[in-house]
Design an enzyme around this catalytic site. Sequence first.
Site, mmCIF file in Angstrom:
data_model
loop_
_atom_site.group_PDB
_atom_site.id
_atom_site.type_symbol
_atom_site.label_atom_id
_atom_site.label_comp_id
_atom_site.label_asym_id
_atom_site.label_seq_id
_atom_site.Cartn_x
_atom_site.Cartn_y
_atom_site.Cartn_z
ATOM 1 N N GLU A 92 18.424 -17.452 -5.372
ATOM 2 C CA GLU A 92 18.122 -16.231 -5.815
ATOM 3 C C GLU A 92 17.686 -16.490 -7.149
ATOM 4 O O GLU A 92 16.612 -15.713 -7.795
ATOM 5 C CB GLU A 92 19.317 -15.099 -5.818
ATOM 6 C CG GLU A 92 19.086 -13.865 -6.370
ATOM 7 C CD GLU A 92 17.925 -13.181 -5.761
ATOM 8 O OE1 GLU A 92 17.449 -13.432 -4.931
ATOM 9 O OE2 GLU A 92 17.931 -12.189 -6.401
ATOM 10 N N LYS A 131 13.946 -15.236 -8.747
ATOM 11 C CA LYS A 131 13.515 -14.525 -9.934
ATOM 12 C C LYS A 131 12.572 -15.235 -10.838
ATOM 13 O O LYS A 131 11.561 -14.747 -11.157
ATOM 14 C CB LYS A 131 14.804 -14.256 -10.827
ATOM 15 C CG LYS A 131 16.142 -13.574 -10.258
ATOM 16 C CD LYS A 131 15.674 -12.079 -9.724
ATOM 17 C CE LYS A 131 15.191 -12.286 -8.247
ATOM 18 N NZ LYS A 131 15.086 -11.019 -7.544
ATOM 19 N N HIS A 189 17.958 -36.647 -1.106
ATOM 20 C CA HIS A 189 17.277 -36.962 0.057
ATOM 21 C C HIS A 189 15.685 -36.353 0.211
ATOM 22 O O HIS A 189 15.195 -35.903 0.904
ATOM 23 C CB HIS A 189 17.891 -36.028 1.330
ATOM 24 C CG HIS A 189 19.394 -36.684 1.689
ATOM 25 N ND1 HIS A 189 19.800 -37.725 2.095
ATOM 26 C CD2 HIS A 189 20.567 -35.740 1.164
ATOM 27 C CE1 HIS A 189 20.988 -37.885 1.779
ATOM 28 N NE2 HIS A 189 21.479 -36.786 1.687
ATOM 29 N N TRP A 197 -2.500 -2.997 -1.606
ATOM 30 C CA TRP A 197 -2.176 -4.189 -1.781
ATOM 31 C C TRP A 197 -3.020 -4.957 -0.690
ATOM 32 O O TRP A 197 -2.688 -4.827 0.378
ATOM 33 C CB TRP A 197 -0.577 -4.352 -1.698
ATOM 34 C CG TRP A 197 0.240 -5.684 -1.834
ATOM 35 C CD1 TRP A 197 0.525 -6.107 -2.879
ATOM 36 C CD2 TRP A 197 0.398 -6.804 -0.499
ATOM 37 N NE1 TRP A 197 0.963 -7.219 -2.764
ATOM 38 C CE2 TRP A 197 1.028 -7.742 -1.414
ATOM 39 C CE3 TRP A 197 0.097 -6.843 0.567
ATOM 40 C CZ2 TRP A 197 1.382 -8.822 -0.910
ATOM 41 C CZ3 TRP A 197 0.611 -8.023 1.099
ATOM 42 C CH2 TRP A 197 1.359 -8.841 0.459
ATOM 43 N N CYS A 221 0.792 -1.133 -0.086
ATOM 44 C CA CYS A 221 0.170 -0.157 -0.065
ATOM 45 C C CYS A 221 0.930 1.173 0.112
ATOM 46 O O CYS A 221 2.113 1.361 0.814
ATOM 47 C CB CYS A 221 -0.897 0.141 1.304
ATOM 48 S SG CYS A 221 -2.085 -1.083 1.392
ATOM 49 N N LYS A 227 6.783 -4.397 -4.163
ATOM 50 C CA LYS A 227 8.333 -4.067 -4.289
ATOM 51 C C LYS A 227 9.095 -3.682 -2.411
ATOM 52 O O LYS A 227 9.968 -3.905 -2.253
ATOM 53 C CB LYS A 227 8.529 -2.644 -4.943
ATOM 54 C CG LYS A 227 9.938 -2.059 -4.912
ATOM 55 C CD LYS A 227 10.755 -3.090 -6.028
ATOM 56 C CE LYS A 227 12.329 -2.576 -5.977
ATOM 57 N NZ LYS A 227 12.767 -3.711 -6.557
ATOM 58 N N GLU A 244 9.056 -15.505 -9.250
ATOM 59 C CA GLU A 244 8.510 -14.106 -9.216
ATOM 60 C C GLU A 244 7.743 -13.641 -10.437
ATOM 61 O O GLU A 244 6.670 -13.143 -10.136
ATOM 62 C CB GLU A 244 9.676 -13.032 -8.484
ATOM 63 C CG GLU A 244 9.845 -13.069 -7.257
ATOM 64 C CD GLU A 244 10.839 -12.052 -6.865
ATOM 65 O OE1 GLU A 244 10.601 -11.006 -5.945
ATOM 66 O OE2 GLU A 244 12.084 -11.732 -7.673
ATOM 67 N N ARG A 267 5.672 0.235 -5.844
ATOM 68 C CA ARG A 267 5.807 -0.876 -4.868
ATOM 69 C C ARG A 267 4.842 -2.108 -5.120
ATOM 70 O O ARG A 267 4.919 -3.054 -4.276
ATOM 71 C CB ARG A 267 4.941 0.139 -3.582
ATOM 72 C CG ARG A 267 5.736 1.200 -3.398
ATOM 73 C CD ARG A 267 5.034 2.616 -2.396
ATOM 74 N NE ARG A 267 4.805 1.957 -1.279
ATOM 75 C CZ ARG A 267 5.382 2.153 -0.129
ATOM 76 N NH1 ARG A 267 6.317 2.832 -0.215
ATOM 77 N NH2 ARG A 267 4.837 1.886 0.971
ATOM 78 N N ASN A 288 -1.789 2.453 5.181
ATOM 79 C CA ASN A 288 -1.009 1.480 4.821
ATOM 80 C C ASN A 288 -0.652 0.925 6.042
ATOM 81 O O ASN A 288 -0.343 1.690 7.191
ATOM 82 C CB ASN A 288 0.237 2.149 4.380
ATOM 83 C CG ASN A 288 1.416 1.187 3.855
ATOM 84 O OD1 ASN A 288 1.195 -0.226 4.062
ATOM 85 N ND2 ASN A 288 2.692 1.716 4.058
ATOM 86 N N GLY A 289 -0.469 -0.490 6.331
ATOM 87 C CA GLY A 289 -0.304 -1.090 7.407
ATOM 88 C C GLY A 289 -1.450 -2.305 7.799
ATOM 89 O O GLY A 289 -2.051 -2.529 7.085
HETATM 90 C C1 G6P Z 1 9.532 -7.974 -1.400
HETATM 91 C C2 G6P Z 1 10.563 -7.705 -2.841
HETATM 92 C C3 G6P Z 1 11.415 -8.572 -2.915
HETATM 93 C C4 G6P Z 1 12.557 -8.088 -2.063
HETATM 94 C C5 G6P Z 1 12.049 -8.298 -0.735
HETATM 95 C C6 G6P Z 1 12.924 -7.363 0.440
HETATM 96 O O1 G6P Z 1 9.298 -9.055 -1.225
HETATM 97 O O2 G6P Z 1 9.208 -8.040 -3.851
HETATM 98 O O3 G6P Z 1 12.202 -8.319 -4.375
HETATM 99 O O4 G6P Z 1 13.711 -8.781 -2.150
HETATM 100 O O5 G6P Z 1 10.799 -7.634 -0.336
HETATM 101 O O6 G6P Z 1 12.897 -6.192 0.113
HETATM 102 P P1 G6P Z 1 13.971 -5.422 0.675
HETATM 103 O O7 G6P Z 1 13.704 -3.831 0.173
HETATM 104 O O8 G6P Z 1 14.217 -5.270 2.049
HETATM 105 O O9 G6P Z 1 15.444 -5.534 -0.062
#
Ligand code: G6P
Length: 604
Positions: free
Chosen positions: A477, A481, A500, A72, A2, A599, A484, A27, A98-99
């Site tokens: 990682e 990607k 395992h 959101w 949000c 984000k 996501e 965001r 927001n929150g």
């Molecule tokens: C969200 C984003 C991710 C990010 C994570 C942590 O889930 O979609 O891409 O890695 O938050 O965010 P930060 O700003 O703390 O790195």
Amino acid sequence: MCGVFGYVGKEDPLSVCLAGLEQLEYRGYDSTGIGGICKGEIVFCKKAGKLSLLKQGLDLPPLEIAIAHTRWATHGRVNDQNAHPHLDGSGAIAVVHNGIIENYDALREDLRKEGARFSSETDTEVIAHLISKHYQGDLVEALHKAIAWLKGIFALVVIHKNHPHELYAAARACPLSVGFNDERNEAMVSSDPNAFQRPRLNVLFLQSNEIARVSSSRIDVYDQRLKKISKKTERLEGNFQPPAKGGFEHYMIKEIYEQPITIQKSLFGRCNGEVQFEELPPYFLNKIKQVWFLGCGTSANAGRIAALLFEEIARIPAQCEIASEARYRTPLLTPETLVVAISQSGETADTLAAMREAKKYGCKTLAICNVKSSTLMRESDAGILLNAGPEISVCSTKAFTSQLAVLTLLTLYFAQLKKQISPKQLHSFLEHLRAIPAQIQQILDTASDLQKLAKKYADYEHFFFMGRRYMFPTACEAALKLKEISYVNANGYPAGELKHGPIALLNPRFPVVAFCANQQTEEKISSNLMEVKARGAPVLAIASEPQENIGSIADDLFRVPHTIDELSPFASVVAGQLLAYYIAKERGCDIDQPRNLAKSVTVE
Ligand code: G6P
């Protein structure tokens, strides 16, 4: 996540708020809304879906003041009713939030018994009713009484039809900034000061139940005892440039291509001869006996690599903990523990909460962050900036490699302090590190090979990504990607662990992407590849130039330039980012704003 925005001033509040919402879009959100006051009445328009949908259906009269929101969803489905703003029963008050209000259910029941009627499933609507209940002409007082009932976190902007020239804002553990410029006679409130888009703005940040009354010419801030306080303001300097894709189709690919430069920026001035961080006085680190890395998502993957580096090079016990879990452990933290909180945005609620918790143990806290004005940078004892520039794509790419660059330097800095590295070793290590941007450029120059591989692999619904040692968090990682932005099931595993359990899932429709560039474990991962092949799973290997053997086992191969194991994550992860990007493109996904993701995750 949000985003809230509000405007009071001589410009058209509707246009300024819409422009603010555009800045908050990055965001991640699922609905938008805007509300304001016109001729003594609250009017609003809200819509599930993208901001463009809201704009299409906008039929608001000229507004005297406005508040706006990107939602959101947390409480209640994604639909028009649940979008913000939310009004009280009489339609006199509008709130954007927001929150999360944790006790909203109990409050709602109480308010219902008192006669309140609710028109949404949200926790936010409770706030509007509570403020209304306590309102007797002074909105600061009503807000103060209302928030005393709230459990949870919030950043609120409120308007009342009887106060058409004032925004009211309140925050608890959720970022909320007020921007103003006396010369322009205007003021704005937002969850992200970068959304203000104004040069030379004075900005103050609300926290800990503080309340602000904001008009175009005056800002009054009250603490939680309702005492008027004066707040420190920061100057937001004017190089504001709206984000642009610079000729690329998506922000994500633009940001992937920026990495040779962004890595250089994070190294700049920090590794001339020896490693130095002007942000870190040596006394700050002298007594450190262990290091705890904290982060979420991509930042946690950077932390996992950093923990390996610290243990191996600086010889300091180090571990990485997912921030949302760290908070609820009973950790053995002491004042000799350095807690390194890693976050691109500096606003991730779990990371902030875990860092605040660690402070209670007397730990020193260090933020590694990409946003100078963020809560994390303000609340930590020391902070190192990534200097990667704004990252707009929800999927984090350049921030990750900048985090790796800074964390590698931090390891070397500690190794120097603890005399765990000789000048000769340091010199050689830094030579390899300085070569990384050029190696990444080499990968970007051969991106078309990954695009071809992506075409071949785009139809699979399940993947394992595997690696050993530095390549395990790298595989995690790269898998993150892919899931996501492509919505395929991709999971990172330590290669040795596959047998395992997970190996039971393998078949010809379940490929494995193997990250092999860790030389020390080359033979072992070759054996793991054979095990995978024997189950008929297609194998795509990402291996370094000298690794001949891997090429003869894998069905497909992408070569990354050779470097030392400790630095192997850089090139391999960029290959993983490109693979994910091209697969998502093949599948026609919304790459920069993937569904359900945000984000900046400002709720725990
Ligand atoms: C969200 C984003 C991710 C990010 C994570 C942590 O889930 O979609 O891409 O890695 O938050 O965010 P930060 O700003 O703390 O790195």
